[in-house]
Design a protein around this motif. Structure first.
Motif, PDB file in Angstrom:
ATOM      1  N   ILE A  69      44.687 -31.033  28.333  1.00 34.00           N
ATOM      2  CA  ILE A  69      45.956 -30.544  27.762  1.00 34.00           C
ATOM      3  C   ILE A  69      46.462 -29.298  28.490  1.00 34.00           C
ATOM      4  N   VAL A  70      45.595 -28.650  29.300  1.00 32.61           N
ATOM      5  CA  VAL A  70      45.956 -27.363  29.899  1.00 32.61           C
ATOM      6  C   VAL A  70      47.138 -27.487  30.861  1.00 32.61           C
ATOM      7  N   TRP A  71      47.378 -28.692  31.397  1.00 34.00           N
ATOM      8  CA  TRP A  71      48.503 -28.845  32.324  1.00 34.00           C
ATOM      9  C   TRP A  71      49.825 -28.494  31.651  1.00 34.00           C
ATOM     10  N   LEU A  72      49.897 -28.680  30.316  1.00 38.56           N
ATOM     11  CA  LEU A  72      51.126 -28.306  29.613  1.00 38.56           C
ATOM     12  C   LEU A  72      51.324 -26.791  29.607  1.00 38.56           C
ATOM     13  N   ALA A  73      50.219 -26.048  29.556  1.00 42.90           N
ATOM     14  CA  ALA A  73      50.321 -24.591  29.635  1.00 42.90           C
ATOM     15  C   ALA A  73      50.836 -24.158  30.999  1.00 42.90           C
ATOM     16  N   VAL A  74      50.360 -24.830  32.053  1.00 44.25           N
ATOM     17  CA  VAL A  74      50.825 -24.518  33.404  1.00 44.25           C
ATOM     18  C   VAL A  74      52.315 -24.852  33.535  1.00 44.25           C
ATOM     19  N   VAL A  75      52.741 -25.939  32.904  1.00 46.61           N
ATOM     20  CA  VAL A  75      54.171 -26.275  32.877  1.00 46.61           C
ATOM     21  C   VAL A  75      54.958 -25.164  32.200  1.00 46.61           C
ATOM     22  N   GLY A  76      54.415 -24.645  31.079  1.00 47.79           N
ATOM     23  CA  GLY A  76      55.100 -23.567  30.367  1.00 47.79           C
ATOM     24  C   GLY A  76      55.255 -22.325  31.217  1.00 47.79           C
ATOM     25  N   ILE A  77      54.191 -21.914  31.922  1.00 46.39           N
ATOM     26  CA  ILE A  77      54.267 -20.739  32.801  1.00 46.39           C
ATOM     27  C   ILE A  77      55.236 -20.990  33.954  1.00 46.39           C
ATOM     28  N   GLN A 289      66.647 -11.839  52.130  1.00 41.77           N
ATOM     29  CA  GLN A 289      65.376 -11.130  52.224  1.00 41.77           C
ATOM     30  C   GLN A 289      64.902 -10.680  50.842  1.00 41.77           C
ATOM     31  N   TRP A 290      65.832 -10.123  50.052  1.00 44.14           N
ATOM     32  CA  TRP A 290      65.472  -9.682  48.703  1.00 44.14           C
ATOM     33  C   TRP A 290      65.005 -10.863  47.856  1.00 44.14           C
ATOM     34  N   TRP A 291      65.687 -11.986  47.948  1.00 40.00           N
ATOM     35  CA  TRP A 291      65.350 -13.160  47.140  1.00 40.00           C
ATOM     36  C   TRP A 291      63.963 -13.687  47.510  1.00 40.00           C
ATOM     37  N   ARG A 292      63.655 -13.675  48.797  1.00 41.85           N
ATOM     38  CA  ARG A 292      62.323 -14.125  49.234  1.00 41.85           C
ATOM     39  C   ARG A 292      61.236 -13.190  48.700  1.00 41.85           C
ATOM     40  N   ILE A 293      61.454 -11.880  48.810  1.00 36.26           N
ATOM     41  CA  ILE A 293      60.482 -10.894  48.330  1.00 36.26           C
ATOM     42  C   ILE A 293      60.285 -11.030  46.825  1.00 36.26           C
ATOM     43  N   ALA A 294      61.382 -11.133  46.087  1.00 38.07           N
ATOM     44  CA  ALA A 294      61.300 -11.211  44.626  1.00 38.07           C
ATOM     45  C   ALA A 294      60.557 -12.463  44.182  1.00 38.07           C
ATOM     46  N   ASN A 295      60.815 -13.589  44.843  1.00 34.39           N
ATOM     47  CA  ASN A 295      60.135 -14.832  44.486  1.00 34.39           C
ATOM     48  C   ASN A 295      58.638 -14.739  44.741  1.00 34.39           C
ATOM     49  N   TRP A 296      58.245 -14.202  45.882  1.00 32.77           N
ATOM     50  CA  TRP A 296      56.827 -14.079  46.186  1.00 32.77           C
ATOM     51  C   TRP A 296      56.133 -13.125  45.221  1.00 32.77           C
ATOM     52  N   GLU A 297      56.772 -12.015  44.901  1.00 27.14           N
ATOM     53  CA  GLU A 297      56.167 -11.053  43.977  1.00 27.14           C
ATOM     54  C   GLU A 297      55.955 -11.688  42.608  1.00 27.14           C
ATOM     55  N   GLN A 298      56.958 -12.384  42.098  1.00 34.08           N
ATOM     56  CA  GLN A 298      56.855 -13.040  40.793  1.00 34.08           C
ATOM     57  C   GLN A 298      55.834 -14.168  40.823  1.00 34.08           C
ATOM     58  N   LEU A 299      55.809 -14.916  41.925  1.00 29.30           N
ATOM     59  CA  LEU A 299      54.879 -16.033  42.050  1.00 29.30           C
ATOM     60  C   LEU A 299      53.434 -15.548  42.017  1.00 29.30           C
ATOM     61  N   THR A 301      52.230 -12.255  41.081  1.00 32.02           N
ATOM     62  CA  THR A 301      51.860 -11.358  39.986  1.00 32.02           C
ATOM     63  C   THR A 301      51.975 -12.021  38.621  1.00 32.02           C
ATOM     64  N   PHE A 302      52.989 -12.841  38.423  1.00 25.96           N
ATOM     65  CA  PHE A 302      53.189 -13.460  37.110  1.00 25.96           C
ATOM     66  C   PHE A 302      52.597 -14.866  37.056  1.00 25.96           C
ATOM     67  N   TRP A 303      53.047 -15.759  37.958  1.00 27.27           N
ATOM     68  CA  TRP A 303      52.657 -17.165  37.837  1.00 27.27           C
ATOM     69  C   TRP A 303      51.179 -17.368  38.184  1.00 27.27           C
ATOM     70  N   PHE A 304      50.741 -16.891  39.336  1.00 26.19           N
ATOM     71  CA  PHE A 304      49.379 -17.168  39.773  1.00 26.19           C
ATOM     72  C   PHE A 304      48.347 -16.498  38.872  1.00 26.19           C
ATOM     73  N   ILE A 305      48.518 -15.185  38.603  1.00 25.70           N
ATOM     74  CA  ILE A 305      47.553 -14.485  37.755  1.00 25.70           C
ATOM     75  C   ILE A 305      47.568 -15.063  36.345  1.00 25.70           C
ATOM     76  N   GLY A 306      48.764 -15.335  35.813  1.00 24.05           N
ATOM     77  CA  GLY A 306      48.861 -15.892  34.471  1.00 24.05           C
ATOM     78  C   GLY A 306      48.201 -17.258  34.363  1.00 24.05           C
ATOM     79  N   ALA A 307      48.482 -18.142  35.324  1.00 25.19           N
ATOM     80  CA  ALA A 307      47.898 -19.486  35.293  1.00 25.19           C
ATOM     81  C   ALA A 307      46.392 -19.425  35.501  1.00 25.19           C
ATOM     82  N   LEU A 308      45.935 -18.556  36.405  1.00 24.19           N
ATOM     83  CA  LEU A 308      44.502 -18.408  36.659  1.00 24.19           C
ATOM     84  C   LEU A 308      43.763 -17.972  35.399  1.00 24.19           C
ATOM     85  N   LEU A 309      44.295 -16.953  34.719  1.00 20.71           N
ATOM     86  CA  LEU A 309      43.634 -16.455  33.518  1.00 20.71           C
ATOM     87  C   LEU A 309      43.635 -17.508  32.413  1.00 20.71           C
TER      88      LEU A 309
END
Length: 489
Positions: A69-77, A289-299, A301-309
């Motif tokens: 069921i955890v794949w649904l959590a990854v979808v949510g993040i 350039q800003w859009w690329r930086i912002a996407n990587w930072e969010q990906l 700090t938020f998505w990867f760390i959140g999904a990992l935890l």
């Protein structure tokens, strides 16, 4: 405001609406620096998300129906990643928060989202939960919970009150706590999880997905939908990502004053209105350039760390407890998990688990107090208090912080546990997300320069995400009408 282009520049069709808030001047985008400079802009949002789905909700769900069921959590993040980036898009290009943008379209939206932040967090659930886990660490009696929770709440208030630049202090505190939590998770993966449990995350997906109607019936549709909505931050919390990247100095946010302590900082009484970026080739280059930086930072700090935890903690509980439909939900489940980990690894690991759990709940409490106060400060200052020379955004922020702390402490000492009200209020966060997921699409499609508009493949993705949140809200409304408010519990 001083315009950075000639006054003869024609008014753009995409200029920010000025019916309800003042018109803005023109200013070029600043030149971005390296990604490393802006890493951590999403750390407070990530820390706020830790104490709900990652620590208790999704690990408990996996003990009921399995790791498939955890794949649904990854979808949510993942949905929240795209939503957060649209919130960031508006702020990167204007310097204003998304809520200010909504208020430009209709002034009362600011109050709607202030209420949407305050009401779900009026009850100090995170403080009392964190204090309860703290008693697990030192084997204290339950009677100590009110005093411990009050001490923690007051310590949060003092920390932000005396911090010259509040964002910088919170980023450091939350960053240290997340680092400690990650150390525990990495250790737990090494000593307490099994390869079979990790394999189940993938191999059990077909079975759980094929039996999804039965899973929904077992968990409750409202509970499962709510878990997906709040895998990550959730509610009005995501809106404050605007404030965090602005205080980090990203994009046009570098032109907006930070929230500072009224005691130790240099206040600015003017409302935090932004600018419009002229459509030039140089600004378009900087925007990419800003859009690329912002996407990587969010990906990262938020998505990867959140999904990992989230996935790691779910695998941890299945590795130790397994699936057991007789387990109780809530903090008693958390205590049972800690005991099982101690039996498997040793008493030291029980303590480490409780310390990590306390840090998650405490980091959530800090984030909740900050985001509610930050959203209230920004929204009220740019709308109904914009003419006040006394009520700066910083003063509003600190005032709301201490109102939440004093009221929350009082509620804790009464011993009231409004579980049903807390669940209903939290479900209200889904309604808030349904509203602003639609508004952010309208804002970023209609009122930004052509090179920065929401378009391409991200547009249908955002439409699907908005449809999900709207469908969730309509379902909850239908269930409460037909079965009563208790049906969302």
């Amino acid at each position: 405001m001083t315009e950075s282009v000639e006054s003869s520049t024609p008014r753009l069709a995409t200029e920010l609406p000025s019916k309800y808030l003042p018109a803005v001047g023109y200013r070029d985008l600043p030149e971005p620096r390296s990604l490393r400079k802006y890493m951590g802009a999403s750390i407070i949002l990530t820390a706020t998300a830790l104490g709900s789905g990652e620590l208790v909700l999704w690990p408990y769900i996996t003990t009921q129906v399995g790791l498939g069921i955890v794949w649904l959590a990854v979808v949510g993040i993942t949905m929240q990643f795209f939503l957060n980036m649209e919130i960031e898009r508006y702020t990167l290009i204007t310097g204003e928060t998304a809520v200010t943008g909504f208020s430009r379209m209709w002034l009362p939206w600011g109050i709607v989202f202030v209420l949407g932040a305050i009401l779900p967090n009026a009850w100090p659930g995170w403080a009392s939960s964190g204090a309860t886990v703290f008693t697990f660490i030192f084997n204290l009696s339950e009677s100590a919970v009110p005093l411990i929770a009050t001490i923690f709440l007051i310590s949060i208030g003092l920390a932000v009150t005396i911090s010259p630049v509040i964002y910088q202090t919170l980023e450091k505190i939350e960053g240290v706590m997340i680092a400690l939590i990650l150390v525990f998770v990495v250790t737990a993966i090494a000593v307490a999880t099994t390869g079979g449990a990790w394999a189940q995350v993938v191999t059990d997906i077909p079975e759980v997905t094929g039996n999804l109607p039965a899973v929904v019936a077992q968990l409750g549709a409202a509970s499962l939908f709510g878990a997906i909505v709040f895998a990550g931050a959730g509610g009005a919390n995501n809106l404050v990502q605007s404030n965090y990247i602005r205080d980090k100095g990203m994009g046009m946010g570098i032109n907006i004053p930070n929230i500072v302590s009224p005691v130790t900082g240099q206040e600015v009484a003017a409302p935090s209105l932004g600018y419009m970026v002229p459509s030039t080739k140089e600004n378009e280059r900087r925007w990419r350039q800003w859009w690329r930086i912002a996407n990587w930072e969010q990906l990262i700090t938020f998505w990867f760390i959140g999904a990992l935890l989230l996935v790691s903690l779910a695998v941890l509980v299945v590795s130790t407890i397994g699936t057991n439909t007789e387990l109780e939900e809530g903090l008693s489940f958390l205590q049972a998990e800690g005991s099982a980990l101690g039996d498997l690894i040793g008493p030291w690991f029980t303590t480490a688990f409780y310390v990590a759990g306390f840090l998650m709940l405490f980091s959530t409490n800090i984030g909740v107090i900050d985001y509610v106060s930050r959203l209230a400060g920004d929204s009220l200052k740019v709308t109904f208090l914009k003419e006040s020379n006394f009520w700066s955004e910083s003063k509003i922020y600190i005032t709301v912080v201490w109102i939440m702390i004093i009221a929350g402490s009082g509620i804790i000492w009464t011993g009231i546990e409004p579980v049903l009200l807390l669940i209903i209020s939290s479900a209200g966060g889904g309604f808030v997300m349904a509203i602003y997921s639609v508004l952010i699409i309208m804002l970023n499609r209609r009122h930004l320069p052509e090179f920065a508009k929401l378009k391409g493949w991200r547009l249908p993705v955002m439409i699907l995400i908005a449809m999900f949140y709207v469908a969730f809200s309509l379902f909850l409304t239908y269930q409460m009408i037909t079965q009563g408010p208790a049906s969302v519990a």
